[in-house]
Design an enzyme around this catalytic site. Structure first.
Site, short mmCIF file in Angstrom:
data_model
loop_
_atom_site.label_atom_id
_atom_site.label_comp_id
_atom_site.label_asym_id
_atom_site.label_seq_id
_atom_site.Cartn_x
_atom_site.Cartn_y
_atom_site.Cartn_z
NE ARG A 237 -4.31 -1.43 0.34
CZ ARG A 237 -4.49 -2.50 -0.44
NH1 ARG A 237 -3.59 -2.83 -1.34
NH2 ARG A 237 -5.57 -3.23 -0.32
CD GLU A 266 -3.16 3.47 -5.09
OE1 GLU A 266 -4.22 2.84 -5.30
OE2 GLU A 266 -2.14 2.93 -4.66
CG HIS A 285 -3.66 -0.48 -6.59
ND1 HIS A 285 -3.92 0.15 -5.41
CD2 HIS A 285 -3.67 -1.81 -6.28
CE1 HIS A 285 -4.10 -0.74 -4.44
NE2 HIS A 285 -3.95 -1.94 -4.95
P1 NAP Z 1 -0.40 -11.67 4.80
O1 NAP Z 1 -0.36 -13.08 4.33
O2 NAP Z 1 -1.23 -11.35 6.00
O3 NAP Z 1 1.12 -11.18 5.04
C1 NAP Z 1 1.42 -9.98 5.72
C2 NAP Z 1 2.86 -10.02 6.16
O4 NAP Z 1 3.18 -8.78 6.80
C3 NAP Z 1 3.17 -11.12 7.20
O5 NAP Z 1 4.46 -11.61 7.01
C4 NAP Z 1 3.08 -10.36 8.52
O6 NAP Z 1 3.87 -10.94 9.56
C5 NAP Z 1 3.68 -9.04 8.13
N1 NAP Z 1 3.39 -7.91 9.02
C6 NAP Z 1 4.30 -7.04 9.47
N2 NAP Z 1 3.75 -6.10 10.22
C7 NAP Z 1 2.45 -6.38 10.30
C8 NAP Z 1 1.33 -5.78 10.95
N3 NAP Z 1 1.46 -4.67 11.69
N4 NAP Z 1 0.11 -6.34 10.81
C9 NAP Z 1 -0.05 -7.46 10.05
N5 NAP Z 1 0.99 -8.09 9.41
C10 NAP Z 1 2.21 -7.54 9.52
O7 NAP Z 1 -0.96 -10.72 3.66
P2 NAP Z 1 -0.80 -10.89 2.05
O8 NAP Z 1 -1.94 -11.69 1.52
O9 NAP Z 1 0.58 -11.30 1.74
O10 NAP Z 1 -1.06 -9.37 1.60
C11 NAP Z 1 -0.21 -8.34 2.06
C12 NAP Z 1 -0.72 -6.98 1.63
O11 NAP Z 1 -0.49 -6.80 0.24
C13 NAP Z 1 -2.22 -6.75 1.79
O12 NAP Z 1 -2.57 -6.38 3.10
C14 NAP Z 1 -2.50 -5.65 0.79
O13 NAP Z 1 -2.44 -4.39 1.40
C15 NAP Z 1 -1.37 -5.79 -0.21
N6 NAP Z 1 -1.87 -6.19 -1.54
C16 NAP Z 1 -1.67 -5.35 -2.59
C17 NAP Z 1 -2.13 -5.71 -3.85
C18 NAP Z 1 -1.91 -4.81 -5.03
O14 NAP Z 1 -2.80 -4.74 -5.88
N7 NAP Z 1 -0.78 -4.17 -5.16
C19 NAP Z 1 -2.80 -6.93 -4.04
C20 NAP Z 1 -2.98 -7.76 -2.94
C21 NAP Z 1 -2.51 -7.38 -1.68
P3 NAP Z 1 3.68 -12.47 10.04
O15 NAP Z 1 4.33 -13.31 8.98
O16 NAP Z 1 4.37 -12.52 11.34
O17 NAP Z 1 2.19 -12.68 10.13
#
Ligand code: NAP
Length: 324
Positions: A237, A266, A285
């Site tokens: 983000r 955005e 995005h």
């Molecule tokens: P996820 O599986 O929940 O992974 C999040 C990672 O961030 C985990 O490793 C988590 O730690 C870590 N983390 C560090 N600080 C954190 C905090 N304060 N709260 C929660 N987690 C924290 O999520 P994901 O599915 O990979 O997605 C990640 C993010 O990508 C989404 O939230 C979204 O904002 C973004 N995204 C962007 C797009 C785009 O179009 N560009 C598309 C999809 C998602 P742990 O391993 O210890 O849990």
């Protein structure tokens, strides 16, 4: 009596028909504001909301006294006040997993495009500037064999790292995530403090969610720790990064290049210096934006809201506390 749904987001005809068979469905145009009087009139009767990038506020929730569930067509839910929903017993459902690989593809596209200067040099060809063989002015940097630092190492972070480690022989480091010994074994991934990761990595790729703790996680101090040859990638983000500090770091040669799918504002304003920098690849995005994945995300949201309003546990429930 059928329950009522407000839908604001791209569902295909079959998905809309599925919901219309079960619920009274009111479709809001994409441009409609949820706090506009016409929207509030629909929300007053709604039991569920389906949509993407929903800017939910306490005032909007006040206008929807019957609301039992919100299904966002996204994995991120930083525009939704989860605690406020939980307090009111409203379920929040999201769409993890189905977009992981596609978003990781976008991340790796940005790694390749920035390192090999794909966008800049393709434009150079189209502009008719390819008059002789290329020289050092057009050379890029290798990706294979380099060090990839993942900031956040969840579903998407791990999927990017798999591409790097298994496809490109990259050394993988990760920070801002709990230790993951199984990935140390699978990918040789090593846990680091953020400052160590920034100093050691050739590519730094951000995949943490936006929360109060991660807002402006990466700023001037963090860019200063990166190598001058370092390339910065953000597919999480925009607000996780201090964008002004990023612009300064790029302008002053503190880092070499950036590949960005997300921005603090955005759409990215045309006046942003990021739109004119040759060493920046800026995407609108599009992390999950393929036909297949957007369809799968919409279907997950349809499944989530159907289950939630029928009293069954949704597939992807963010606030577990609301499940009795
Ligand atoms: P996820 O599986 O929940 O992974 C999040 C990672 O961030 C985990 O490793 C988590 O730690 C870590 N983390 C560090 N600080 C954190 C905090 N304060 N709260 C929660 N987690 C924290 O999520 P994901 O599915 O990979 O997605 C990640 C993010 O990508 C989404 O939230 C979204 O904002 C973004 N995204 C962007 C797009 C785009 O179009 N560009 C598309 C999809 C998602 P742990 O391993 O210890 O849990």
């Amino acid at each position: 009596m059928k329950k009522r749904l407000v839908v604001q987001g791209r569902l295909n005809d079959a998905q809309l028909a599925e919901l219309s068979g079960l619920f009274e469905v009111d479709v809001l145009p994409k441009s409609a504001k949820l706090d506009a009087p016409e929207s509030r009139a629909l929300l007053a009767k709604a039991h569920g909301i389906v949509g993407s990038g929903l800017p939910i506020t306490a005032q909007i929730l006040d206008a929807a006294p019957n609301l039992a569930a919100i299904a966002t067509i996204s994995v991120g839910y930083d525009s939704i006040p989860v605690d406020e929903l939980t307090k009111r017993g409203i379920m929040l459902c999201n769409t993890p997993d189905v977009l992981t690989e596609t978003t990781a593809d976008t991340g790796f596209t940005l790694i390749m495009a920035t390192a090999r200067r794909v966008v800049e040099l393709a434009q150079w060809v189209k502009d008719g500037q390819w008059q002789a063989g290329v020289g050092p002015e057009q050379f890029g940097s290798d990706v294979h064999g380099k060090t990839l630092g993942m900031v956040g190492f969840g579903r998407i972070g791990q999927a990017v790292a798999r591409r790097g480690a298994l496809g490109f022989g990259m050394k993988v480091l990760y920070a801002k995530a709990s230790a993951k010994p199984e990935l140390d074994r699978e990918l040789g991934a090593q846990h680091r403090e953020l400052s160590e990761l920034l100093a050691e990595s050739d590519f730094v790729c951000v995949t943490v969610p936006l929360t109060a703790e991660t807002e402006h996680l990466i700023g001037a101090q963090e860019f200063a720790l990166m190598k001058p040859s370092g390339i910065f990638i953000n597919i999480a983000r925009g607000k996780v990064v201090d964008e002004n500090a990023l612009i300064q770091a790029l302008e002053n040669g503190v880092i070499k290049a950036a590949g960005l799918d997300v921005f603090e504002q955005e759409p990215l304003p045309a006046s942003s210096p990021l739109t004119t920098m040759a060493n920046v690849v800026a995407l609108p995005h599009i992390g999950s934006a393929t036909h297949e994945t957007r369809d799968a995300m919409a279907q997950r949201a349809v499944d989530n809201i159907r289950l939630a309003l029928q009293g069954e546990r949704p597939i992807s429930l963010v606030n577990e506390e609301t499940w009795r």
